[in-house]
Write a protein that holds these residues in place. Structure first.
Motif, PDB file in Angstrom:
ATOM      1  N   HIS B  56       0.807  -1.225   0.000  1.00  0.00           N
ATOM      2  CA  HIS B  56       0.000   0.000   0.000  1.00  0.00           C
ATOM      3  C   HIS B  56       0.839   1.272   0.000  1.00  0.00           C
ATOM      4  CE1 HIS B  56      -3.144  -2.834   0.752  1.00  0.00           C
ATOM      5  NE2 HIS B  56      -2.542  -3.251   1.845  1.00  0.00           N
ATOM      6  N   LYS B  57       1.933   1.198  -0.739  1.00  0.00           N
ATOM      7  CA  LYS B  57       2.755   2.402  -0.914  1.00  0.00           C
ATOM      8  C   LYS B  57       3.037   2.572  -2.400  1.00  0.00           C
ATOM      9  CE  LYS B  57       5.298   1.305   3.346  1.00  0.00           C
ATOM     10  NZ  LYS B  57       5.040   2.254   4.415  1.00  0.00           N
ATOM     11  N   SER B  58       3.322   3.788  -2.798  1.00  0.00           N
ATOM     12  CA  SER B  58       3.677   4.020  -4.197  1.00  0.00           C
ATOM     13  C   SER B  58       4.484   5.301  -4.326  1.00  0.00           C
ATOM     14  CB  SER B  58       2.406   4.120  -5.055  1.00  0.00           C
ATOM     15  OG  SER B  58       2.745   4.216  -6.417  1.00  0.00           O
ATOM     16  N   TRP B  59       5.294   5.368  -5.385  1.00  0.00           N
ATOM     17  CA  TRP B  59       5.996   6.603  -5.710  1.00  0.00           C
ATOM     18  C   TRP B  59       5.052   7.532  -6.462  1.00  0.00           C
ATOM     19  CZ3 TRP B  59      10.195   7.324  -3.136  1.00  0.00           C
ATOM     20  CH2 TRP B  59      11.037   6.257  -2.818  1.00  0.00           C
ATOM     21  N   VAL B  60       5.120   8.805  -6.147  1.00  0.00           N
ATOM     22  CA  VAL B  60       4.349   9.811  -6.880  1.00  0.00           C
ATOM     23  C   VAL B  60       5.324  10.884  -7.359  1.00  0.00           C
ATOM     24  CG1 VAL B  60       2.606  11.628  -6.672  1.00  0.00           C
ATOM     25  CG2 VAL B  60       2.187   9.390  -5.669  1.00  0.00           C
ATOM     26  N   LEU B  61       5.242  11.176  -8.631  1.00  0.00           N
ATOM     27  CA  LEU B  61       6.149  12.168  -9.216  1.00  0.00           C
ATOM     28  C   LEU B  61       5.720  13.564  -8.774  1.00  0.00           C
ATOM     29  CD1 LEU B  61       8.519  12.589 -11.188  1.00  0.00           C
ATOM     30  CD2 LEU B  61       6.855  12.645 -13.056  1.00  0.00           C
ATOM     31  N   SER B  62       6.683  14.302  -8.229  1.00  0.00           N
ATOM     32  CA  SER B  62       6.387  15.637  -7.712  1.00  0.00           C
ATOM     33  C   SER B  62       6.979  16.725  -8.614  1.00  0.00           C
ATOM     34  CB  SER B  62       6.931  15.732  -6.294  1.00  0.00           C
ATOM     35  OG  SER B  62       6.933  17.035  -5.834  1.00  0.00           O
ATOM     36  N   ARG B  63       8.157  16.483  -9.142  1.00  0.00           N
ATOM     37  CA  ARG B  63       8.816  17.431 -10.060  1.00  0.00           C
ATOM     38  C   ARG B  63       9.507  16.647 -11.156  1.00  0.00           C
ATOM     39  NH1 ARG B  63      10.028  22.578  -8.290  1.00  0.00           N
ATOM     40  NH2 ARG B  63      10.621  22.803 -10.475  1.00  0.00           N
ATOM     41  N   PHE B  64       9.550  17.235 -12.351  1.00  0.00           N
ATOM     42  CA  PHE B  64      10.230  16.585 -13.468  1.00  0.00           C
ATOM     43  C   PHE B  64      10.725  17.673 -14.407  1.00  0.00           C
ATOM     44  CE2 PHE B  64       9.668  13.338 -17.197  1.00  0.00           C
ATOM     45  CZ  PHE B  64      10.980  12.919 -17.055  1.00  0.00           C
ATOM     46  N   ALA B  65      12.026  17.687 -14.654  1.00  0.00           N
ATOM     47  CA  ALA B  65      12.599  18.664 -15.582  1.00  0.00           C
ATOM     48  C   ALA B  65      13.467  17.933 -16.591  1.00  0.00           C
ATOM     49  CB  ALA B  65      13.427  19.692 -14.830  1.00  0.00           C
ATOM     50  N   ILE B  66      13.372  18.353 -17.826  1.00  0.00           N
ATOM     51  CA  ILE B  66      14.194  17.763 -18.894  1.00  0.00           C
ATOM     52  C   ILE B  66      14.908  18.899 -19.617  1.00  0.00           C
ATOM     53  CG2 ILE B  66      14.240  16.292 -20.957  1.00  0.00           C
ATOM     54  CD1 ILE B  66      11.473  15.232 -20.208  1.00  0.00           C
ATOM     55  N   ASP B  67      16.207  18.712 -19.805  1.00  0.00           N
ATOM     56  CA  ASP B  67      17.038  19.656 -20.534  1.00  0.00           C
ATOM     57  C   ASP B  67      17.443  18.942 -21.827  1.00  0.00           C
ATOM     58  OD1 ASP B  67      18.203  22.095 -20.578  1.00  0.00           O
ATOM     59  OD2 ASP B  67      19.748  21.652 -19.096  1.00  0.00           O
ATOM     60  N   VAL B  68      17.016  19.455 -22.951  1.00  0.00           N
ATOM     61  CA  VAL B  68      17.267  18.759 -24.217  1.00  0.00           C
ATOM     62  C   VAL B  68      18.464  19.379 -24.925  1.00  0.00           C
ATOM     63  CG1 VAL B  68      16.313  18.120 -26.459  1.00  0.00           C
ATOM     64  CG2 VAL B  68      14.808  18.304 -24.462  1.00  0.00           C
ATOM     65  N   LEU B  69      19.459  18.571 -25.236  1.00  0.00           N
ATOM     66  CA  LEU B  69      20.585  19.046 -26.035  1.00  0.00           C
ATOM     67  C   LEU B  69      20.310  18.766 -27.512  1.00  0.00           C
ATOM     68  CD1 LEU B  69      21.708  18.538 -23.067  1.00  0.00           C
ATOM     69  CD2 LEU B  69      23.938  18.545 -24.175  1.00  0.00           C
ATOM     70  N   ARG B  70      19.836  17.549 -27.793  1.00  0.00           N
ATOM     71  CA  ARG B  70      19.457  17.176 -29.157  1.00  0.00           C
ATOM     72  C   ARG B  70      18.448  16.049 -29.034  1.00  0.00           C
ATOM     73  NH1 ARG B  70      20.616  13.105 -32.502  1.00  0.00           N
ATOM     74  NH2 ARG B  70      22.539  12.247 -31.650  1.00  0.00           N
ATOM     75  N   MET B  71      17.312  16.160 -29.694  1.00  0.00           N
ATOM     76  CA  MET B  71      16.337  15.077 -29.597  1.00  0.00           C
ATOM     77  C   MET B  71      16.814  13.885 -30.431  1.00  0.00           C
ATOM     78  SD  MET B  71      13.970  15.587 -27.489  1.00  0.00           S
ATOM     79  CE  MET B  71      12.653  14.440 -27.861  1.00  0.00           C
ATOM     80  N   PRO B  72      16.569  12.649 -29.944  1.00  0.00           N
ATOM     81  CA  PRO B  72      16.891  11.483 -30.780  1.00  0.00           C
ATOM     82  C   PRO B  72      16.111  11.566 -32.096  1.00  0.00           C
ATOM     83  CG  PRO B  72      16.166  10.806 -28.562  1.00  0.00           C
ATOM     84  CD  PRO B  72      15.942  12.279 -28.666  1.00  0.00           C
ATOM     85  N   THR B  73      16.769  11.208 -33.174  1.00  0.00           N
ATOM     86  CA  THR B  73      16.089  11.191 -34.476  1.00  0.00           C
ATOM     87  C   THR B  73      15.481   9.802 -34.695  1.00  0.00           C
ATOM     88  OG1 THR B  73      18.172  10.621 -35.505  1.00  0.00           O
ATOM     89  CG2 THR B  73      17.581  12.946 -35.495  1.00  0.00           C
ATOM     90  N   ALA B  74      14.614   9.689 -35.701  1.00  0.00           N
ATOM     91  CA  ALA B  74      13.937   8.417 -35.970  1.00  0.00           C
ATOM     92  C   ALA B  74      14.961   7.293 -36.139  1.00  0.00           C
ATOM     93  CB  ALA B  74      13.082   8.546 -37.228  1.00  0.00           C
ATOM     94  N   TYR B  75      14.702   6.178 -35.488  1.00  0.00           N
ATOM     95  CA  TYR B  75      15.507   4.945 -35.533  1.00  0.00           C
ATOM     96  C   TYR B  75      16.759   4.998 -34.655  1.00  0.00           C
ATOM     97  CZ  TYR B  75      12.558   4.170 -39.600  1.00  0.00           C
ATOM     98  OH  TYR B  75      11.490   4.037 -40.437  1.00  0.00           O
ATOM     99  N   GLU B  76      17.072   6.159 -34.087  1.00  0.00           N
ATOM    100  CA  GLU B  76      18.284   6.271 -33.276  1.00  0.00           C
ATOM    101  C   GLU B  76      18.123   5.457 -31.995  1.00  0.00           C
ATOM    102  OE1 GLU B  76      19.497  10.330 -32.684  1.00  0.00           O
ATOM    103  OE2 GLU B  76      21.407   9.747 -31.755  1.00  0.00           O
ATOM    104  N   LYS B  77      19.164   4.718 -31.658  1.00  0.00           N
ATOM    105  CA  LYS B  77      19.165   3.992 -30.384  1.00  0.00           C
ATOM    106  C   LYS B  77      19.719   4.914 -29.311  1.00  0.00           C
ATOM    107  CE  LYS B  77      19.426  -0.644 -32.211  1.00  0.00           C
ATOM    108  NZ  LYS B  77      20.178  -1.040 -33.420  1.00  0.00           N
ATOM    109  N   PHE B  78      19.099   4.869 -28.136  1.00  0.00           N
ATOM    110  CA  PHE B  78      19.600   5.705 -27.051  1.00  0.00           C
ATOM    111  C   PHE B  78      19.439   4.970 -25.726  1.00  0.00           C
ATOM    112  CE2 PHE B  78      15.132   6.827 -27.540  1.00  0.00           C
ATOM    113  CZ  PHE B  78      14.660   6.913 -26.240  1.00  0.00           C
ATOM    114  N   SER B  79      20.273   5.379 -24.766  1.00  0.00           N
ATOM    115  CA  SER B  79      20.157   4.780 -23.437  1.00  0.00           C
ATOM    116  C   SER B  79      19.750   5.855 -22.447  1.00  0.00           C
ATOM    117  CB  SER B  79      21.488   4.152 -23.021  1.00  0.00           C
ATOM    118  OG  SER B  79      22.447   5.163 -22.836  1.00  0.00           O
TER     119      SER B  79
END
Lengths: 257, 257
Positions: B56-79
């Motif tokens: 009866h416990k769960s994580w709840v997202l409180s804040r989320f920030a993303i800094d984008v340098l370059r978006m992955p292009t179609a078919y690009e593999k990323f980790s």
């Protein structure tokens, strides 16, 4: 030259953030992975958009049907197998089989029809003119799927308009048209959340009639079919073209849980 | 007992049917894979929802920030690499680093704050009471991300309501709340498609203030920040609760292409 197998199989995971409150993969997410598998399969065999786009040709989805036996649950691994059932001058039939990699069960079947178009004229173009009709070497006519053949989705003029949305950036695909799967999501959004507590989608059959573009207004006209399914005509208009034109016609069948 | 490494790394593909008309992965799709990586990382280390939900416990997202340098292009593999930067009694900070597996470039950084809640009372509950505070063994304080620290997203009463949507089945997550990423998609949909022809998202910073539920109406109030960013307050109401309450506050910064 050594040919790849006619059937291509691609592995996916039912990622938790693509699952609904029943901890089942959203049908839209499954459909997306089926289309991704189709894309990978055709590119791997050199008749996909990597080869076609520089030659001003592209595949356009004309029909898509999914028969759901059991939706993948959260974290379940599944494979999508896809193959070309046949190819005519302007259209090709592509089938799908979705299998759980956890328990080996068949989860879903799919059928689709694709047109090859000239991206400049938007007109159909000869499939066999691509790589001397090489697609014929990949036709797998023997593997059967128990999904019934695609039939015309009929809808009468008694269909009632139930909602309207303005399409946005997130509705678009990489061709800047409305994404084929987004129509499915918008149609499934016509049903209240309570409906999904007691029902699962059993079958969906979509006919893509005309392409819509971001900014177009989509109106949803619904009618109950004789078998209890829901028929939906999605019609588009915009300020330049105020008259509504049918973009998509679809039939969705639920099963009680 | 042998511990897993503090940093978990998960591979994804920028699938073509998750890409926009620029053949770049949608920011929402990248955000979803970052949250999936967080989920895999915490489950693999036994403090994820597999362990928590039956208790009866769960994580709840409180804040989320993303800094984008370059978006992955179609078919690009990323980790996506993710790790816990620190843990306090009620909150934990989790960071992300997204790297192209094709060319090794850093594509994005992310920061997030999660609360541990009791799923029955919906109140914060002690993180260190879970497995005797085992999360402390996974704190990776040394790896830095150049993304700036999360700061309060301020918005004035001059913000103007620009749109309103009714939330639906496809907006929900597996907890039957409005999916954290869907807010990002709805905010990015406030900008016309033309804007995306000349701009990419550079940074997004989201504060999740109160949970919304399917059927709630979300209203979007916008204001331009001093630095040219757009501030958005997303407020929810429904027929039982007609007064608007803030659900999400967010800041989005674009860069000209």
């Amino acid at each position: 030259m050594l040919l790849l197998p006619k059937i291509g199989t691609y592995s996916f995971v039912s990622e938790p953030f693509h699952c609904d409150f029943k901890r089942q993969l959203f049908l839209g997410a499954l459909g997306t992975q089926m289309l991704n598998a189709a894309d990978f399969h055709s590119n791997d065999r050199n008749f996909g958009i990597h080869y076609l786009l520089p030659r001003h040709k592209s595949w356009v989805l004309s029909r898509f049907a999914i028969d759901v036996l059991r939706m993948p649950t959260a974290y379940e691994k599944f494979s999508v197998s896809t193959w070309v059932e046949n190819a005519m001058r302007y259209f090709t039939n592509r089938n799908f089989e979705v299998i759980s990699e956890d328990d080996g069960q068949v989860l879903a079947y799919g059928k689709s029809i694709w047109a090859l178009i000239d991206t400049e004229t938007r007109q159909p173009t000869d499939i066999f003119a691509v790589r001397d009709g090489d697609i014929s070497n990949y036709i797998e006519a023997d593997k059967k799927t128990p999904i019934k053949n695609l039939s015309r989705v009929k809808i009468s003029d008694k269909a009632v308009k139930t909602s309207e949305i303005k399409t946005t950036y997130y509705d678009t695909d990489y061709n800047c048209h409305i994404n084929s799967i987004k129509y499915i999501e918008h149609v499934l959004n016509l049903f209240p959340i309570e409906h999904y507590k007691t029902h699962n989608v059993k079958h969906i059959d979509v006919a893509y009639v005309a392409e819509a573009h971001p900014g177009d207004i989509l109106s949803f006209y619904c009618e109950e079919d004789a078998d209890g399914s829901t028929l939906v005509s999605v019609r588009k208009h915009n300020s330049q073209q105020p008259e509504e034109i049918e973009a998509v016609r679809c039939k969705v069948t639920f099963v009680k849980i």
